[in-house]
Design a protein around this motif. Structure first.
Motif, mmCIF file in Angstrom:
data_model
loop_
_atom_site.group_PDB
_atom_site.id
_atom_site.type_symbol
_atom_site.label_atom_id
_atom_site.label_comp_id
_atom_site.label_asym_id
_atom_site.label_seq_id
_atom_site.Cartn_x
_atom_site.Cartn_y
_atom_site.Cartn_z
ATOM 1 N N LEU A 204 -8.579 -18.519 -9.129
ATOM 2 C CA LEU A 204 -8.744 -17.198 -8.530
ATOM 3 C C LEU A 204 -8.737 -17.271 -7.009
ATOM 4 O O LEU A 204 -8.182 -16.400 -6.332
ATOM 5 N N PHE A 205 -9.354 -18.318 -6.459
ATOM 6 C CA PHE A 205 -9.323 -18.488 -4.997
ATOM 7 C C PHE A 205 -7.906 -18.817 -4.518
ATOM 8 O O PHE A 205 -7.479 -18.347 -3.458
ATOM 9 N N ALA A 206 -7.188 -19.634 -5.284
ATOM 10 C CA ALA A 206 -5.852 -20.059 -4.875
ATOM 11 C C ALA A 206 -4.857 -18.903 -4.909
ATOM 12 O O ALA A 206 -3.926 -18.850 -4.100
ATOM 13 N N THR A 207 -5.043 -17.965 -5.831
ATOM 14 C CA THR A 207 -4.084 -16.865 -5.990
ATOM 15 C C THR A 207 -4.600 -15.539 -5.458
ATOM 16 O O THR A 207 -3.812 -14.628 -5.212
ATOM 17 N N ASN A 208 -5.930 -15.417 -5.278
ATOM 18 C CA ASN A 208 -6.556 -14.133 -4.930
ATOM 19 C C ASN A 208 -6.025 -13.036 -5.849
ATOM 20 O O ASN A 208 -5.670 -11.934 -5.415
ATOM 21 N N LEU A 209 -5.952 -13.376 -7.130
ATOM 22 C CA LEU A 209 -5.323 -12.494 -8.108
ATOM 23 C C LEU A 209 -6.023 -11.141 -8.195
ATOM 24 O O LEU A 209 -5.397 -10.104 -8.387
ATOM 25 N N LEU A 210 -7.345 -11.153 -8.040
ATOM 26 C CA LEU A 210 -8.095 -9.902 -8.155
ATOM 27 C C LEU A 210 -8.092 -9.105 -6.849
ATOM 28 O O LEU A 210 -8.491 -7.941 -6.837
ATOM 29 N N GLU A 211 -7.687 -9.767 -5.751
ATOM 30 C CA GLU A 211 -7.563 -9.109 -4.440
ATOM 31 C C GLU A 211 -8.864 -8.442 -3.995
ATOM 32 O O GLU A 211 -8.846 -7.340 -3.438
ATOM 33 N N PHE A 212 -9.978 -9.145 -4.230
ATOM 34 C CA PHE A 212 -11.255 -8.617 -3.756
ATOM 35 C C PHE A 212 -11.367 -8.739 -2.234
ATOM 36 O O PHE A 212 -11.943 -7.903 -1.564
ATOM 37 N N ILE A 213 -10.817 -9.833 -1.709
ATOM 38 C CA ILE A 213 -10.930 -10.096 -0.277
ATOM 39 C C ILE A 213 -9.532 -10.241 0.303
ATOM 40 O O ILE A 213 -8.733 -11.042 -0.176
ATOM 41 N N GLU A 215 -9.183 -10.006 3.994
ATOM 42 C CA GLU A 215 -9.303 -10.344 5.406
ATOM 43 C C GLU A 215 -9.257 -11.843 5.659
ATOM 44 O O GLU A 215 -8.961 -12.292 6.761
ATOM 45 N N TYR A 216 -9.578 -12.659 4.643
ATOM 46 C CA TYR A 216 -9.675 -14.091 4.825
ATOM 47 C C TYR A 216 -8.703 -14.817 3.888
ATOM 48 O O TYR A 216 -8.326 -14.301 2.830
ATOM 49 N N ASP A 217 -8.323 -16.024 4.299
ATOM 50 C CA ASP A 217 -7.427 -16.850 3.496
ATOM 51 C C ASP A 217 -8.256 -17.633 2.476
ATOM 52 O O ASP A 217 -8.862 -18.657 2.806
ATOM 53 N N LEU A 218 -8.295 -17.123 1.262
ATOM 54 C CA LEU A 218 -9.088 -17.773 0.224
ATOM 55 C C LEU A 218 -8.463 -19.075 -0.254
ATOM 56 O O LEU A 218 -9.108 -19.848 -0.961
ATOM 57 N N TYR A 219 -7.222 -19.317 0.130
ATOM 58 C CA TYR A 219 -6.562 -20.561 -0.270
ATOM 59 C C TYR A 219 -7.303 -21.773 0.284
ATOM 60 O O TYR A 219 -7.307 -22.847 -0.320
ATOM 61 N N THR A 220 -7.948 -21.588 1.428
ATOM 62 C CA THR A 220 -8.731 -22.678 2.017
ATOM 63 C C THR A 220 -9.873 -23.076 1.109
ATOM 64 O O THR A 220 -10.198 -24.266 0.967
ATOM 65 N N VAL A 221 -10.506 -22.084 0.477
ATOM 66 C CA VAL A 221 -11.616 -22.376 -0.445
ATOM 67 C C VAL A 221 -11.108 -23.162 -1.648
ATOM 68 O O VAL A 221 -11.730 -24.135 -2.081
ATOM 69 N N ALA A 222 -9.957 -22.749 -2.185
ATOM 70 C CA ALA A 222 -9.379 -23.457 -3.328
ATOM 71 C C ALA A 222 -9.059 -24.896 -2.967
ATOM 72 O O ALA A 222 -9.328 -25.818 -3.752
ATOM 73 N N SER A 223 -8.512 -25.115 -1.790
ATOM 74 C CA SER A 223 -8.174 -26.474 -1.357
ATOM 75 C C SER A 223 -9.417 -27.309 -1.125
ATOM 76 O O SER A 223 -9.405 -28.522 -1.332
#
Length: 244
Positions: A204-213, A215-223
């Motif tokens: 979910l962090f890698a894709t931000n599929l739900l698009e809750f956030i 403003e920020y790059d959630l891909y960093t959290v996934a990595s």
């Protein structure tokens, strides 16, 4: 005399089948751990630029296939191929089908537990192959196609459908590998559930599929979560060596 030779032949057949089965199952599990290492560990190293190409003007791209994980995929393919070679060996086929001039009806019944073990290992192998197939399709067809023919920010119409399809294929692939990991190690339900949740949250962090956030790059959290993956591999190695 016939009875003694008969028992020895049966014992030899079962022993050969068990040996091939153990090697095939172990190679399948190694392939699963390679998938975690390639998809997560190498991915995290590339994203944070710990792993770089020799050309300083060109960096590896994490969203499409790159040289390190392509080499890893080749190794993973070879491992699964050898796994199939052992699982499909003649000794295992003879146990499954009872094909032997020296096996009576009673002997076939005695080999029933072995057949159940063979079925279990083959099930794990085919789940792994399904996961690998989905992984391959997502990585080398869908992801490349989306990057090539659509703008990065375009997620409408056909682009949206392909993005969604790619996400679902990736998720199913991951869940297939996690299923094999849990079943091979016979993890307790609590640990298995935690493992599923880890990979789903990472997805979910890698894709931000739900698009809750947005403003920020959630891909960093996934990595960042990728660096927890070595714990799984170390745990699997300890578990395997403990059973040897």
């Amino acid at each position: 005399m016939f009875s003694t030779t008969h028992c020895m032949n049966q014992s030899k057949l079962a022993k050969n089948a068990l040996r091939d089965l153990r090697v095939g199952a172990l190679l399948t599990f190694v392939g699963v751990n390679l998938r975690f290492a390639i998809g997560n560990i190498i991915h995290g190293l590339i994203y944070f630029e710990f792993l770089r190409s020799g050309n300083h003007e060109h960096r590896y791209e994490v969203h499409v296939p790159n040289l390190p994980d392509m080499c890893g995929d080749i190794v993973m393919s070879v491992v699964f191929a050898f796994s199939y070679y052992f699982i499909a060996s003649d000794s295992i086929k003879k146990v499954v089908h009872g094909i032997s001039d020296d096996l009576s009806e009673t002997d076939n019944q005695d080999l029933q537990p072995m057949r159940e073990l063979i079925y279990w290992v083959k099930t794990l192998f085919f789940i792994s192959i399904i996961g690998f197939g989905l992984y391959f399709i997502s990585k080398y067809f869908l992801s490349i196609g989306i990057e090539t023919f659509f703008d990065e920010e375009e997620e409408t119409g056909i682009s949206f459908v392909l993005h969604l399809l790619n996400y679902l294929v990736r998720l199913c692939s991951v869940l297939a590998f996690v299923t094999v990991y849990c079943r091979y190690l016979s993890l307790k339900r609590t640990f298995a559930l935690a493992l599923y949740m880890f990979f789903i949250i990472r997805f979910l962090f890698a894709t931000n599929l739900l698009e809750f956030i947005t403003e920020y790059d959630l891909y960093t959290v996934a990595s960042t979560l990728d660096f927890f993956t070595p714990i799984l591999i170390i745990y699997s190695m300890i578990s395997v060596f403990a059973c040897l």
